[in-house]
Design an enzyme around this catalytic site. Structure first.
Site, PDB file in Angstrom:
ATOM      1  N   TRP A 132     -22.508 -10.218 -22.000  1.00 58.24           N
ATOM      2  CA  TRP A 132     -22.930  -9.073 -21.016  1.00 58.24           C
ATOM      3  C   TRP A 132     -23.514  -7.934 -21.677  1.00 58.24           C
ATOM      4  CZ3 TRP A 132     -22.631 -12.078 -17.234  1.00 58.24           C
ATOM      5  CH2 TRP A 132     -21.747 -12.931 -16.857  1.00 58.24           C
ATOM      6  N   SER A 164     -12.179  -6.120 -19.559  1.00 57.31           N
ATOM      7  CA  SER A 164     -11.469  -4.906 -19.221  1.00 57.31           C
ATOM      8  C   SER A 164     -10.436  -4.712 -20.450  1.00 57.31           C
ATOM      9  CB  SER A 164     -10.724  -5.231 -17.730  1.00 57.31           C
ATOM     10  OG  SER A 164     -11.487  -5.220 -16.874  1.00 57.31           O
ATOM     11  N   THR A 189     -14.712  -1.873 -14.532  1.00 56.73           N
ATOM     12  CA  THR A 189     -14.468  -2.127 -13.289  1.00 56.73           C
ATOM     13  C   THR A 189     -13.803  -1.168 -12.416  1.00 56.73           C
ATOM     14  OG1 THR A 189     -12.414  -3.343 -13.293  1.00 56.73           O
ATOM     15  CG2 THR A 189     -14.138  -4.678 -13.819  1.00 56.73           C
ATOM     16  N   GLU A 204     -16.667  -8.998 -24.804  1.00 58.71           N
ATOM     17  CA  GLU A 204     -17.013 -10.367 -25.100  1.00 58.71           C
ATOM     18  C   GLU A 204     -16.432 -11.187 -23.985  1.00 58.71           C
ATOM     19  OE1 GLU A 204     -14.596 -10.749 -28.823  1.00 58.71           O
ATOM     20  OE2 GLU A 204     -16.015  -9.127 -29.948  1.00 58.71           O
ATOM     21  N   GLU A 213     -19.246  -0.896 -17.212  1.00 60.62           N
ATOM     22  CA  GLU A 213     -18.910   0.473 -17.556  1.00 60.62           C
ATOM     23  C   GLU A 213     -17.462   0.673 -17.062  1.00 60.62           C
ATOM     24  OE1 GLU A 213     -20.327   1.888 -19.653  1.00 60.62           O
ATOM     25  OE2 GLU A 213     -22.302   1.762 -19.481  1.00 60.62           O
TER      26      GLU A 213
END
Length: 378
Positions: free
Chosen positions: A158, A134, A366, A129, A364
């Protein structure tokens, strides 16, 4: 690209041969046009699906390919060497099928999984969101119990394939704050109240659709809850192990394509009366690129073998994602340098490779998050 893959079985070699045939015949001729026009190649995913490439690592009894992860990842690498956006899309679809395949009930798997793996449907994975990237456990999209199931409200960000996917794996808050309040829902794209926003204008992967996905009172039947209520965060983290390996393989394919192009250019381009590949400044650069790619490939394959053996591989997947994507960024940057000024213009694909490599270090998880995962394992 023709990489020697000496450890494949006969079945694996045949599969890679099929993938190369499709990639060279269907993907490579179209990539420049679709990337330039920011056009999503939906029909090509149907071609891949009908060839059995959208469900490779899942059981044959549910319509999958029953292929080891070690082989599936090499398929992704071959696809990425021709068209990264398509390979990334296959990886995302495979990730989107994972919660149901691994945590769904027997009834859910028998009823839903064959369609998800059959080739006609395309999936998306909805975890991030705007405020929780992260920090995924901070997600706010909420699903409250109603008379007809769950009523979902919130916005995901995203999301690859948003507005193009046929189904979404959506992580929502059904309880209180923190990881224990998160659940996983399998949502049909045609559900009323589910709406994709305009696509983001990305630096690379321009033919891949990435957008926000809004849930405005969308009603999702209760039987679309995957796993137990409150178990969603564990499902999400478990799924990401495989997703990170998928991106690692994609990164190696992209890097290999960049090396192949740079090496071919260096053999043809002459300065001072001889090919620039004969100058140590260029030759050593190409040697380092080749070595880094070989190391990256070995690392992701090692992690895949652990997964296939049923052994813990979270830290190894993080190492592979970190190293392979950093390698792709470095190799594609060096490929541009080998071409010099020619590498900076779109007449040659290395400028696209360099733009595409950047996002591999971001999604997927950082690469900073990969370092957190690895450090915790120590």
């Amino acid at each position: 690209m023709t990489v020697d893959r000496p450890f494949l079985t006969e079945e694996g070699e045949a599969l890679i041969g099929l993938v190369r045939e499709i990639a060279d015949g269907e993907l490579a001729p179209r990539v420049d046009e679709f990337e330039a026009e920011r056009r999503f190649p939906r029909e090509l995913f149907r071609v891949l699906g009908r060839a059995g490439l959208l469900g490779l690592p899942y059981p044959e009894e549910h319509g999958g390919g029953g292929v080891p992860y070690e082989v599936y990842l090499q398929v992704l690498e071959e696809l990425a060497a021709r068209w990264l956006a398509v390979a990334e899309g296959v990886s995302v679809h495979t990730l989107a099928c994972y919660p149901l395949a691994t945590f769904g009930s027997d009834v859910q798997r028998k009823r839903l999984l064959p369609d998800l793996l059959g080739g006609e449907l395309l999936g998306a994975y909805c975890l991030s969101e705007a405020h929780s990237g992260s920090d995924a456990a901070a997600l706010k999209t909420r699903a409250d119990a109603g008379p007809d199931g769950f009523v979902v409200r919130g916005t995901k960000a995203w999301i690859t394939h948003a507005g193009r996917a046929d189904f979404y794996n959506v992580f929502v808050r059904t309880g209180g704050p923190g990881p224990a309040g998160i659940s996983c829902l399998l949502v049909d794209a045609a559900t009323a109240g589910v709406e994709a926003q305009p696509p983001e204008k990305t630096m690379g992967l321009r033919s891949s659709i990435v957008a926000q996905l809004v849930f405005d009172g969308a009603v999702v039947p209760g039987d679309r809850l995957v796993g137990e209520e409150g178990r969603g965060f564990k499902i999400a983290l478990s799924a990401l192990d495989g997703g990170r390996l998928g991106i690692a393989a994609c990164a190696v394919g992209l890097a290999q394509a960049a090396l192949d192009y740079a090496a071919a250019y260096a053999r043809e381009r002459e300065q001072f009366g001889r090919p620039i590949a004969e100058f140590q400044g260029v030759g050593f650069m190409l040697a380092d690129m080749a070595t880094q790619i070989a190391a990256a490939r070995a690392l992701y394959l090692s992690a895949a073998r652990l997964r296939d053996a049923g052994r813990p591989h979270t830290a190894e997947a993080a190492k592979a994602k970190l190293f392979c994507t950093d390698t792709a960024m470095r190799v594609t940057t060096d490929a541009v340098q080998v071409l010099g000024g020619a590498g900076y213009v779109s007449d040659h694909p290395v400028e696209r490779y360099m733009r595409e490599a950047k996002v591999l270090q971001i999604f997927e998880g950082t690469n900073q998050i990969q370092r957190v995962v690895i450090a915790r394992s120590l």
